[in-house]
Design a protein around this motif. Structure first.
Motif, short mmCIF file in Angstrom:
data_model
loop_
_atom_site.label_atom_id
_atom_site.label_comp_id
_atom_site.label_asym_id
_atom_site.label_seq_id
_atom_site.Cartn_x
_atom_site.Cartn_y
_atom_site.Cartn_z
N UNK A 1 0.84 -1.20 0.00
CA UNK A 1 0.00 0.00 0.00
C UNK A 1 0.88 1.25 0.00
N UNK A 2 1.12 1.78 -1.20
CA UNK A 2 1.94 2.98 -1.32
C UNK A 2 1.31 4.21 -0.72
N UNK A 3 -0.02 4.26 -0.71
CA UNK A 3 -0.70 5.41 -0.12
C UNK A 3 -0.33 5.57 1.35
N UNK A 4 -0.21 4.45 2.04
CA UNK A 4 0.12 4.50 3.46
C UNK A 4 1.62 4.55 3.71
N UNK A 5 2.40 3.88 2.87
CA UNK A 5 3.76 3.55 3.28
C UNK A 5 4.86 4.02 2.34
N UNK A 6 4.54 4.85 1.34
CA UNK A 6 5.59 5.34 0.45
C UNK A 6 5.52 6.86 0.37
N UNK A 7 6.51 7.56 0.90
CA UNK A 7 6.49 9.03 0.88
C UNK A 7 6.42 9.61 -0.53
N UNK A 8 6.90 8.87 -1.55
CA UNK A 8 6.91 9.38 -2.92
C UNK A 8 5.61 9.10 -3.67
N UNK A 9 4.63 8.53 -3.01
CA UNK A 9 3.43 8.08 -3.72
C UNK A 9 2.75 9.21 -4.49
#
Length: 411
Positions: free
Chosen positions: A60-68
């Protein structure tokens, strides 16, 4: 190149075996550039399995990737992280979305499809049988594509008139040579096609997965079962993953057998099975080479002293892991159907909570099509030298642009 510098992955996948050897030589995990995004490529099987099963890595990039937020507007592969379905979910959301789809791929449901798949294969082979002796047929176009498209379209209730359109759009999803603008335009067209299918199925539901998912969504209108976005993104996942990977499985299996006649002889003489062919093909030439992306939920220390920092992107490199010598020894680069126990283990369908739900169906299609094809055309041979087969221009999908095969000798 210094190991501290990211290795730029070739978007055309023109020499993926050479690239995978380089990845393994750089260690269990190494930083790579994937179309402008820096990620940790994981090619060591034990480490990859650990990360795929533990809670420290999320999809889940929305939650866990600052570059999302930046990536979804500029990255050519934005769709791979922006969709809202079980492919990009984490924890409870993943379990909820997977439960919606899992019953359609149960062992009982897949087994019940056996006769239907056999009829589809027979029909396609009847068409191939009209090819003049000595003339090459493109098996990717005449067998590898149409079989999984027919199967998944039947399951999903995709009308005949819409199937070719979906194929073209999904092919572009797996391409890694499109510009961000081209990829975004394809995404718009893809969602237009999905929305049209949903409207059609709402007006005229049938006994298919699309209708069942729409009913689940509409019966719980508050989105507690499935939001409208999750509905169409789940349909996207089922249609795209449901055929693209099986296309490549059939393509690579036929190629491997025609270029390794001694291995085909093992099957014909009872020393190996068609299931062995499917599993060894999935290890030797998996349908997906790299699968973007996952994200570190916390700092992850690595065995060599490096650290995947919280928020870093992670790229499972399944094809590189499948041929790792620590897993399969000196014969890792060989196509061998009679591997000793535990057999041709691989990560072609992923591992852990996100293991591919469609694996039993892909295996059914693969074993059925291969057994029937080689029984019908026992003298088949490649129509060009194997070195002239051109790879699909992608660092994700692993197949050939065409697969010319002479079904019968001239005369």
């Amino acid at each position: 190149m210094s190991l501290s510098e990211p290795l730029t992955l070739d978007p055309t996948g023109s020499d993926h075996h050479g690239e995978h050897r380089t990845l393994r030589a750089r260690g269990p995990a190494t930083r790579v550039d994937i179309l402008g995004v820096t990620a940790w490529s994981i090619s060591e099987p034990a480490l990859l399995k650990k990360l795929l099963t533990g809670p420290e890595v999320s999809k889940d990039g929305r939650q866990h990737w600052p570059r999302f937020a930046e990536a979804v507007t500029t990255w050519p592969l934005a769709l791979w992280i922006a969709v809202e379905n079980m492919f990009t979910s984490y924890g409870g959301d993943h379990r909820r979305l997977r439960r919606m789809v899992a019953p359609s791929f149960s062992a009982r449901r897949v087994a019940a499809l056996g006769e239907r798949v056999e009829r589809m294969v027979d029909d396609l082979l009847d068409e191939l049988a009209t090819t003049p002796d000595g003339q090459a047929a493109d098996l990717r176009e005449a067998l590898c594509y149409p079989l999984p498209i027919r199967v998944i379209s039947d399951l999903m209730g995709v009308p005949e008139a819409r199937r070719e359109g979906f194929r073209e759009l999904v092919d572009s999803v797996f391409s890694t040579t499109l510009s961000p603008e081209e990829a975004a335009a394809n995404t718009v067209k893809l969602y237009e096609a999905l929305d049209a299918l949903i409207v059609e199925k709402r007006d005229d539901p049938g006994d298919d997965m699309t209708s069942l998912l729409i009913a689940a969504r509409d019966d719980e209108g508050d989105g507690s079962a499935l939001s409208e976005t999750e509905l169409r993104d789940t349909l996207l996942l089922m249609i795209s993953a449901g055929y693209e990977t099986t296309v490549n499985l059939l393509d690579q299996a036929i190629t491997a057998l025609l270029t390794h006649p001694e291995q085909l002889a093992h099957v014909r003489e009872g020393r190996a099975t068609w299931s062995d062919v499917v599993e060894e093909t999935l290890r030797y030439e998996p349908a997906v080479k790299h699968l973007p992306l996952r994200f570190a939920v916390q700092d992850i220390p690595l065995p060599d002293g490096q650290v995947i920092n919280k928020g870093d992107a992670v790229l499972p490199s399944y094809a590189a892991a499948n041929r790792h010598p620590d897993w399969h020894g000196a014969s890792a680069d060989s196509f061998e159907l009679t591997r000793s126990a535990p057999g041709p283990e691989h990560l072609a369908f992923g591992h852990g909570a996100h293991f591919c739900l469609g694996a039993p169906l892909a295996r059914l299609e693969g074993t059925t099509a291969l057994e029937k094809f080689f029984a019908r055309f026992p003298e088949a041979e490649l129509g060009v030298p194997v070195t002239e087969l051109r790879p699909v221009p992608s660092l994700i999908t692993n197949g050939h642009q065409t697969l010319p095969v002479v079904l019968r000798p001239a005369g």
